[in-house]
Write a protein that holds these residues in place. Structure first.
Motif, PDB file in Angstrom:
ATOM      1  N   LEU A   1       0.830  -1.197   0.000  1.00 28.47           N
ATOM      2  CA  LEU A   1       0.000   0.000   0.000  1.00 28.47           C
ATOM      3  C   LEU A   1       0.866   1.249   0.000  1.00 28.47           C
ATOM      4  O   LEU A   1       1.902   1.283   0.662  1.00 28.47           O
ATOM      5  CB  LEU A   1      -0.902   0.013   1.250  1.00 28.47           C
ATOM      6  CG  LEU A   1      -1.819   1.226   1.435  1.00 28.47           C
ATOM      7  CD1 LEU A   1      -2.887   1.258   0.340  1.00 28.47           C
ATOM      8  CD2 LEU A   1      -2.466   1.205   2.817  1.00 28.47           C
ATOM      9  N   ILE A   2       0.420   2.270  -0.736  1.00 24.70           N
ATOM     10  CA  ILE A   2       1.018   3.597  -0.668  1.00 24.70           C
ATOM     11  C   ILE A   2      -0.003   4.522  -0.015  1.00 24.70           C
ATOM     12  O   ILE A   2      -1.138   4.658  -0.500  1.00 24.70           O
ATOM     13  CB  ILE A   2       1.378   4.149  -2.062  1.00 24.70           C
ATOM     14  CG1 ILE A   2       2.230   3.151  -2.855  1.00 24.70           C
ATOM     15  CG2 ILE A   2       2.094   5.500  -1.926  1.00 24.70           C
ATOM     16  CD1 ILE A   2       3.570   2.834  -2.249  1.00 24.70           C
ATOM     17  N   CYS A   3       0.382   5.148   1.079  1.00 26.14           N
ATOM     18  CA  CYS A   3      -0.452   6.173   1.709  1.00 26.14           C
ATOM     19  C   CYS A   3      -0.033   7.511   1.124  1.00 26.14           C
ATOM     20  O   CYS A   3       1.072   7.996   1.398  1.00 26.14           O
ATOM     21  CB  CYS A   3      -0.268   6.170   3.224  1.00 26.14           C
ATOM     22  SG  CYS A   3      -0.868   4.677   4.046  1.00 26.14           S
ATOM     23  N   GLN A   4      -0.880   8.079   0.279  1.00 24.07           N
ATOM     24  CA  GLN A   4      -0.578   9.369  -0.342  1.00 24.07           C
ATOM     25  C   GLN A   4      -1.077  10.476   0.564  1.00 24.07           C
ATOM     26  O   GLN A   4      -2.283  10.701   0.698  1.00 24.07           O
ATOM     27  CB  GLN A   4      -1.220   9.463  -1.720  1.00 24.07           C
ATOM     28  CG  GLN A   4      -0.969  10.774  -2.436  1.00 24.07           C
ATOM     29  CD  GLN A   4       0.513  11.051  -2.661  1.00 24.07           C
ATOM     30  OE1 GLN A   4       1.283  10.142  -2.954  1.00 24.07           O
ATOM     31  NE2 GLN A   4       0.920  12.305  -2.513  1.00 24.07           N
ATOM     32  N   LEU A   5      -0.143  11.162   1.224  1.00 25.64           N
ATOM     33  CA  LEU A   5      -0.498  12.205   2.187  1.00 25.64           C
ATOM     34  C   LEU A   5      -0.738  13.528   1.469  1.00 25.64           C
ATOM     35  O   LEU A   5       0.051  13.927   0.598  1.00 25.64           O
ATOM     36  CB  LEU A   5       0.599  12.382   3.233  1.00 25.64           C
ATOM     37  CG  LEU A   5       0.549  11.448   4.457  1.00 25.64           C
ATOM     38  CD1 LEU A   5       0.626   9.986   4.059  1.00 25.64           C
ATOM     39  CD2 LEU A   5       1.655  11.797   5.434  1.00 25.64           C
ATOM     40  N   ILE A   6      -1.815  14.184   1.836  1.00 21.13           N
ATOM     41  CA  ILE A   6      -2.157  15.489   1.278  1.00 21.13           C
ATOM     42  C   ILE A   6      -2.510  16.424   2.430  1.00 21.13           C
ATOM     43  O   ILE A   6      -3.279  16.064   3.317  1.00 21.13           O
ATOM     44  CB  ILE A   6      -3.338  15.386   0.296  1.00 21.13           C
ATOM     45  CG1 ILE A   6      -2.931  14.533  -0.919  1.00 21.13           C
ATOM     46  CG2 ILE A   6      -3.808  16.770  -0.147  1.00 21.13           C
ATOM     47  CD1 ILE A   6      -4.058  14.258  -1.890  1.00 21.13           C
ATOM     48  N   ASP A   7      -1.927  17.613   2.410  1.00 13.02           N
ATOM     49  CA  ASP A   7      -2.202  18.614   3.439  1.00 13.02           C
ATOM     50  C   ASP A   7      -3.648  19.074   3.285  1.00 13.02           C
ATOM     51  O   ASP A   7      -4.014  19.653   2.251  1.00 13.02           O
ATOM     52  CB  ASP A   7      -1.235  19.792   3.285  1.00 13.02           C
ATOM     53  CG  ASP A   7      -1.285  20.776   4.451  1.00 13.02           C
ATOM     54  OD1 ASP A   7      -2.373  20.962   5.030  1.00 13.02           O
ATOM     55  OD2 ASP A   7      -0.238  21.366   4.767  1.00 13.02           O
ATOM     56  N   SER A   8      -4.461  18.824   4.292  1.00 10.26           N
ATOM     57  CA  SER A   8      -5.888  19.137   4.196  1.00 10.26           C
ATOM     58  C   SER A   8      -6.147  20.639   4.104  1.00 10.26           C
ATOM     59  O   SER A   8      -7.208  21.060   3.648  1.00 10.26           O
ATOM     60  CB  SER A   8      -6.638  18.550   5.393  1.00 10.26           C
ATOM     61  OG  SER A   8      -6.199  19.148   6.610  1.00 10.26           O
ATOM     62  N   ARG A   9      -5.186  21.445   4.512  1.00  7.02           N
ATOM     63  CA  ARG A   9      -5.386  22.900   4.494  1.00  7.02           C
ATOM     64  C   ARG A   9      -5.247  23.472   3.086  1.00  7.02           C
ATOM     65  O   ARG A   9      -5.868  24.479   2.757  1.00  7.02           O
ATOM     66  CB  ARG A   9      -4.380  23.586   5.417  1.00  7.02           C
ATOM     67  CG  ARG A   9      -4.462  23.137   6.866  1.00  7.02           C
ATOM     68  CD  ARG A   9      -3.275  23.635   7.660  1.00  7.02           C
ATOM     69  NE  ARG A   9      -2.018  23.190   7.072  1.00  7.02           N
ATOM     70  CZ  ARG A   9      -0.815  23.573   7.479  1.00  7.02           C
ATOM     71  NH1 ARG A   9      -0.719  24.449   8.472  1.00  7.02           N
ATOM     72  NH2 ARG A   9       0.267  23.116   6.901  1.00  7.02           N
ATOM     73  N   THR A  10      -4.424  22.833   2.252  1.00  8.51           N
ATOM     74  CA  THR A  10      -4.165  23.349   0.907  1.00  8.51           C
ATOM     75  C   THR A  10      -4.825  22.520  -0.178  1.00  8.51           C
ATOM     76  O   THR A  10      -5.042  23.011  -1.287  1.00  8.51           O
ATOM     77  CB  THR A  10      -2.654  23.392   0.635  1.00  8.51           C
ATOM     78  OG1 THR A  10      -2.121  22.060   0.726  1.00  8.51           O
ATOM     79  CG2 THR A  10      -1.941  24.274   1.652  1.00  8.51           C
ATOM     80  N   GLY A  11      -5.133  21.267   0.129  1.00 11.98           N
ATOM     81  CA  GLY A  11      -5.650  20.379  -0.892  1.00 11.98           C
ATOM     82  C   GLY A  11      -4.521  19.875  -1.782  1.00 11.98           C
ATOM     83  O   GLY A  11      -3.343  20.214  -1.580  1.00 11.98           O
ATOM     84  N   PRO A  12      -4.836  19.040  -2.769  1.00  6.69           N
ATOM     85  CA  PRO A  12      -3.800  18.465  -3.625  1.00  6.69           C
ATOM     86  C   PRO A  12      -3.062  19.527  -4.441  1.00  6.69           C
ATOM     87  O   PRO A  12      -3.684  20.431  -4.997  1.00  6.69           O
ATOM     88  CB  PRO A  12      -4.580  17.517  -4.549  1.00  6.69           C
ATOM     89  CG  PRO A  12      -5.901  17.308  -3.879  1.00  6.69           C
ATOM     90  CD  PRO A  12      -6.183  18.559  -3.113  1.00  6.69           C
ATOM     91  N   THR A  13      -1.739  19.419  -4.486  1.00  2.00           N
ATOM     92  CA  THR A  13      -0.920  20.288  -5.319  1.00  2.00           C
ATOM     93  C   THR A  13      -0.664  19.604  -6.663  1.00  2.00           C
ATOM     94  O   THR A  13      -0.995  18.431  -6.860  1.00  2.00           O
ATOM     95  CB  THR A  13       0.429  20.572  -4.647  1.00  2.00           C
ATOM     96  OG1 THR A  13       1.156  19.325  -4.552  1.00  2.00           O
ATOM     97  CG2 THR A  13       0.244  21.151  -3.244  1.00  2.00           C
ATOM     98  N   ASP A  14      -0.050  20.335  -7.594  1.00  3.34           N
ATOM     99  CA  ASP A  14       0.297  19.723  -8.881  1.00  3.34           C
ATOM    100  C   ASP A  14       1.215  18.525  -8.683  1.00  3.34           C
ATOM    101  O   ASP A  14       1.090  17.506  -9.374  1.00  3.34           O
ATOM    102  CB  ASP A  14       0.973  20.757  -9.789  1.00  3.34           C
ATOM    103  CG  ASP A  14       0.003  21.819 -10.301  1.00  3.34           C
ATOM    104  OD1 ASP A  14      -1.228  21.589 -10.216  1.00  3.34           O
ATOM    105  OD2 ASP A  14       0.472  22.872 -10.770  1.00  3.34           O
TER     106      ASP A  14
END
Length: 199
Positions: A113-126
């Protein structure tokens, strides 16, 4: 049998692919941009304060860190991407090392499994979308882990979920809202990890 979370250690900080562990333990890797909170989340999962080294300077660490969880699985902290102040040489080194984890890993079939972390404050970046596209194209199992959600109110959390659910790259992925500070989502994330690793 589930691992004993009191029996954990840093196995190795690998600077080149040939240093990756040779055993066949299941691996769960944590991917995300610099300063998204990968090390903090790992510490939260393991109920430790400083096992995973949290750098005060984003983008400083350029190693793949393997944490041995009771000789039953590895949590793998991949180098953070997208840090603008990293030198060109460091960016190349990061790219080669992270790419090597996926393309030059003798035990790639052990990566469950890969846990793709995304900062919830900014949302997904490019850069996040680039990684998500890569994971989709290669067929690697992956989920979304939203970090730093303690800093959001209910409306902001709903907005984040709306963004994720509205994008074709992420719409069908499990989303776990986490906070290393409050341990929010810790148990939900462990359930996912155990399920993918068949523990």
């Amino acid at each position: 049998m589930k691992p004993n979370l009191n029996n954990v250690s840093l196995k190795i900080s690998a600077g080149i692919p040939k240093q990756f562990p040779a055993d066949r333990l299941p691996q769960v890797a944590f991917s995300g941009r610099s300063n998204v909170g990968k090390s903090s989340l790992i510490n939260s999962l393991l109920n430790r304060k400083s096992l995973a080294r949290v750098s005060g300077e984003p983008g400083k660490t350029i190693t793949v860190n393997f944490y041995d969880i009771d000789k039953k699985m590895y949590l793998v902290d991949l180098p953070g991407y997208g840090y603008a102040k990293r030198t060109k040489e460091d960016k190349i080194k990061w790219s080669n090392l992270t790419d090597g984890y996926f393309t030059n890993n003798k035990n790639i079939d052990s990566v469950k499994l890969i846990c793709q972390l995304i900062d919830s404050r900014t949302g997904p970046t490019d850069d996040d979308y680039d990684m998500l596209y890569y994971l989709r194209e290669t067929g690697m199992p992956h989920i979304i882990v939203a970090t730093k959600t303690d800093k959001l109110n209910a409306t902001e959390k709903a907005k984040f979920k709306e963004i994720i659910e509205g994008d074709e790259l992420t719409a069908d992925l499990p989303v776990i809202m986490c906070s290393a500070k409050s341990n929010l989502g810790r148990d939900d994330l462990w359930r996912q990890l155990y399920a993918y690793c068949k523990l």
